[in-house]
Scaffold this motif. Structure first.
Motif, PDB file in Angstrom:
ATOM      1  N   UNK A 139       0.802  -1.228   0.000  1.00 48.01           N
ATOM      2  CA  UNK A 139       0.000   0.000   0.000  1.00 48.01           C
ATOM      3  C   UNK A 139       0.830   1.270   0.000  1.00 48.01           C
ATOM      4  N   UNK A 140       2.061   1.203   0.480  1.00 50.07           N
ATOM      5  CA  UNK A 140       2.797   2.437   0.787  1.00 50.07           C
ATOM      6  C   UNK A 140       3.035   3.320  -0.439  1.00 50.07           C
ATOM      7  N   UNK A 141       3.129   2.740  -1.622  1.00 47.54           N
ATOM      8  CA  UNK A 141       3.362   3.554  -2.822  1.00 47.54           C
ATOM      9  C   UNK A 141       2.206   4.503  -3.087  1.00 47.54           C
ATOM     10  N   UNK A 142       1.015   4.142  -2.646  1.00 44.88           N
ATOM     11  CA  UNK A 142      -0.173   4.973  -2.851  1.00 44.88           C
ATOM     12  C   UNK A 142      -0.549   5.781  -1.610  1.00 44.88           C
ATOM     13  N   UNK A 155      13.231  -4.037   6.376  1.00 46.62           N
ATOM     14  CA  UNK A 155      13.450  -2.757   5.725  1.00 46.62           C
ATOM     15  C   UNK A 155      12.130  -2.012   5.540  1.00 46.62           C
ATOM     16  N   UNK A 156      12.172  -0.726   5.854  1.00 48.06           N
ATOM     17  CA  UNK A 156      10.984   0.099   5.665  1.00 48.06           C
ATOM     18  C   UNK A 156      10.063   0.130   6.867  1.00 48.06           C
ATOM     19  N   UNK A 157      10.435  -0.573   7.940  1.00 43.00           N
ATOM     20  CA  UNK A 157       9.602  -0.610   9.139  1.00 43.00           C
ATOM     21  C   UNK A 157      10.481  -0.444  10.374  1.00 43.00           C
ATOM     22  N   UNK A 158       9.882   0.074  11.427  1.00 41.98           N
ATOM     23  CA  UNK A 158      10.557   0.152  12.716  1.00 41.98           C
ATOM     24  C   UNK A 158       9.715  -0.616  13.723  1.00 41.98           C
ATOM     25  N   UNK A 171       1.352   8.605  -0.039  1.00 33.86           N
ATOM     26  CA  UNK A 171       2.462   9.560   0.067  1.00 33.86           C
ATOM     27  C   UNK A 171       2.441  10.359   1.364  1.00 33.86           C
ATOM     28  N   UNK A 172       1.312  10.389   2.051  1.00 30.69           N
ATOM     29  CA  UNK A 172       1.222  11.143   3.295  1.00 30.69           C
ATOM     30  C   UNK A 172       1.927  10.482   4.461  1.00 30.69           C
ATOM     31  N   UNK A 173       2.328   9.217   4.288  1.00 33.47           N
ATOM     32  CA  UNK A 173       3.021   8.507   5.365  1.00 33.47           C
ATOM     33  C   UNK A 173       4.489   8.350   4.970  1.00 33.47           C
ATOM     34  N   UNK A 174       5.379   9.025   5.677  1.00 31.11           N
ATOM     35  CA  UNK A 174       6.813   8.944   5.383  1.00 31.11           C
ATOM     36  C   UNK A 174       7.327   7.538   5.668  1.00 31.11           C
ATOM     37  N   UNK A 175       8.458   7.194   5.022  1.00 28.87           N
ATOM     38  CA  UNK A 175       8.986   5.837   5.140  1.00 28.87           C
ATOM     39  C   UNK A 175       9.362   5.455   6.564  1.00 28.87           C
ATOM     40  N   UNK A 176       9.704   6.455   7.397  1.00 29.91           N
ATOM     41  CA  UNK A 176      10.101   6.130   8.774  1.00 29.91           C
ATOM     42  C   UNK A 176       8.922   6.180   9.741  1.00 29.91           C
ATOM     43  N   UNK A 177       7.708   6.169   9.189  1.00 30.81           N
ATOM     44  CA  UNK A 177       6.519   6.250  10.043  1.00 30.81           C
ATOM     45  C   UNK A 177       5.631   5.014   9.934  1.00 30.81           C
ATOM     46  N   UNK A 178       6.224   3.889   9.647  1.00 31.15           N
ATOM     47  CA  UNK A 178       5.524   2.612   9.670  1.00 31.15           C
ATOM     48  C   UNK A 178       6.062   1.817  10.853  1.00 31.15           C
ATOM     49  N   UNK A 179       5.250   1.686  11.900  1.00 30.07           N
ATOM     50  CA  UNK A 179       5.677   1.071  13.157  1.00 30.07           C
ATOM     51  C   UNK A 179       4.945  -0.256  13.325  1.00 30.07           C
TER      52      UNK A 179
END
Length: 529
Positions: A132-135, A154-157, A137-145
């Protein structure tokens, strides 16, 4: 844990008094050692829970979120989800709770529609979020927890790494106004596409105070909640709990035997359940009124409990049953435990500060006993659907919320819910209310649950169909049930055409049965046949 100075600064922070973010630090300061929250093996005092929530609040702010920004959760019942509710309250952020039962398309729509800037999800959603992340754009890459992430991805914390660097002190002071948004609750979708229902700090403060009074709760009360707390019905005890500084026990999932055991062990006083959960408790082999003796409130919400079960509950545990009729949009009636037998079948009267009218199709107020649409006013009313002023204008007309539900009041003003107007069956030009038929079908031996819905018919327009779930081990003869029911209904137009025997009913996360799915499946199956 936070110094006395930081506690004081939050308890006197600028803003209006209906800022629910001050509740947790208030209790952490003035009754720090009182039991606050239990989930699984984790137990927190108010001091400990405040520190736990502060870690998340500070982590959200460290990621660059500021007052008014939205963050979504895709979590089951857990300590992190509860922390998210109160981290939002402290920071002025807006929480968007979403169900783990959402399909991929539904989750994408929710995240995009809500303008979510950060998402906290169960680790099992990593693949979905990656797609989903490509669609988004309001969620920055470092904001997936991710909660429960065991290996670096990669891409998650991971949640632990997200909150790890932050302190346990109270977050910086933020000014909260009565009208500041606290959450966006997406409707459960029992009658159509979900809508984002906005609640402000003021609205949630009304939940705190009005329902604490309605349920006769005190700081010594013990609440147990085993349903999903992403459902707005959870706020009926969750908000009063925090307002009073009581004790709250959250089950990770509903299990009737576990509920019964914890009520006895923890001396639970208040519990809120949907009808299916109450039915499961009453039918459990572990059910024993003595084990539930500590209960002061057994509360039904989500849909009316059928009379068969109300009678069983009131006989086994008298003086405890409450029922609430209401909408997430913000109007409710309450059947008090002292009226549960005197007004059996009613869903009560408007809660304090609320008003109710029953209106006919022309907008005229109905007389007692006359069926019309239930409309209400309330200090808990939403300011509107998020980004949908068109739908808001249809729902709230001249300050009155139009519920879409049909009902009537008796001479004393008590509301009797007839059915959702959308669920009403029109057969041969006559209004047929499924609930009237359901009250009869449930009396048939060995039936646990029943749902009646209408399907198209060339001659009559629509005809009623009954879906039933048998008790464990029981077998239902569909043709016998049709004959049995049709010999007992009040009128010919209430006669059911067919019976469908199901193992379980389709439900949303709130536990509400989805009649539209049953209707669609039945219609498709019979059109193919």
């Amino acid at each position: 844990m936070g110094s006395p100075i930081s506690f004081f600064s939050l308890s006197t922070r600028k803003g209006r008094s209906m800022d629910i973010g001050i509740l947790l630090p208030h209790h952490a300061r003035y009754r720090p050692d009182h039991p606050a929250f239990v989930c699984g093996e984790k137990r927190f005092t108010y001091r400990e829970f405040n520190a736990y929530v502060n870690q998340l609040a500070n982590a959200l702010l460290a990621r660059g979120l500021t007052k008014g920004d939205k963050f979504a959760t895709v979590l089951p019942n857990c300590t992190q989800l509860m922390a998210a509710y109160w981290a939002a309250a402290k920071t002025g952020l807006v929480i968007v709770p979403s169900s783990t039962m959402l399909n991929e398309g539904g989750l994408a729509t929710l995240l995009e529609n809500s303008d979510t800037a950060l998402v906290i999800a169960e680790a099992g959603f990593a693949d979905v979020l990656d797609r989903l992340r490509a669609n988004l754009p309001g969620i920055a890459d470092d904001r997936y927890v991710l909660v429960g992430l065991e290996q670096e991805r990669r891409g998650f914390v991971s949640y632990d790494d997200f909150v790890g660097p932050t302190g346990e002190e109270n977050p910086p002071e933020v000014s909260i106004d009565d009208h500041d948004m606290y959450n966006i609750m997406y409707s459960s979708g029992t009658t159509g596409a979900p809508k984002g229902i906005v609640h402000t700090h003021y609205v949630r403060a009304m939940y705190c105070t009005i329902y604490a009074t309605c349920w006769r709760m005190t700081p010594e009360s013990v609440c147990l909640h085993s349903g999903a707390i992403v459902f707005n019905g959870a706020m009926l005890d969750l908000m009063p709990w925090m307002y009073l500084g009581a004790k709250y026990i959250l089950h990770e999932k509903f299990d009737p035997e576990a509920v019964i055991a914890d009520i006895e062990k923890e001396k639970v006083t208040h519990i809120v359940m949907v009808p299916a959960q109450i039915v499961a408790i009453l039918n459990s082999p572990s059910f024993d009124p003595k084990k539930l003796a500590s209960l002061e409130m057994i509360h039904n919400v989500g849909a009316p409990l059928l009379l068969e079960y109300k009678h069983r509950l009131n006989e086994a545990l008298p003086g405890r049953f409450y029922e609430l009729y209401g909408l997430t949009e913000g109007f409710m009636t309450v059947l008090d435990k002292h009226d549960a037998i005197r007004k059996v079948g009613s869903v009560g009267v408007p809660a304090p500060f609320m008003e109710m009218r029953i209106l006919d199709a022309g907008g005229k107020e109905c007389a007692p006993g006359e069926i019309g649409e239930i409309c209400g006013k309330s200090p808990m009313m939403m300011p509107g659907y998020y980004k949908r002023p068109d739908l808001t204008e249809k729902a709230i007309v001249d300050g009155w919320l139009h519920t879409g539900d049909a009902g009537y009041v008796d001479e004393d003003g008590f509301l009797f819910l007839v059915d959702r107007i959308k669920d009403m069956i029109i057969s041969g030009g006559v209004n047929v209310y499924p609930k009237d038929i359901e009250e009869i079908v449930i009396q048939y031996p060995d039936i646990s649950e029943v749902a009646v819905f209408g399907v198209p018919d060339e001659k009559w327009g629509e005809v009623p169909i009954a879906a039933v779930v048998p008790l464990p081990g029981a077998e239902i003869d569909a043709s016998d049930l049709v004959a049995w029911t049709n010999s007992r209904v009040d009128a010919k137009f209430q006669r059911i055409r067919d019976v469908v025997v199901m193992d379980t009913f389709p439900r949303n996360v709130a536990g509400k049965m989805l009649k539209r799915e049953m209707r669609a499946a039945y219609t498709e199956r019979n059109s193919e046949g």
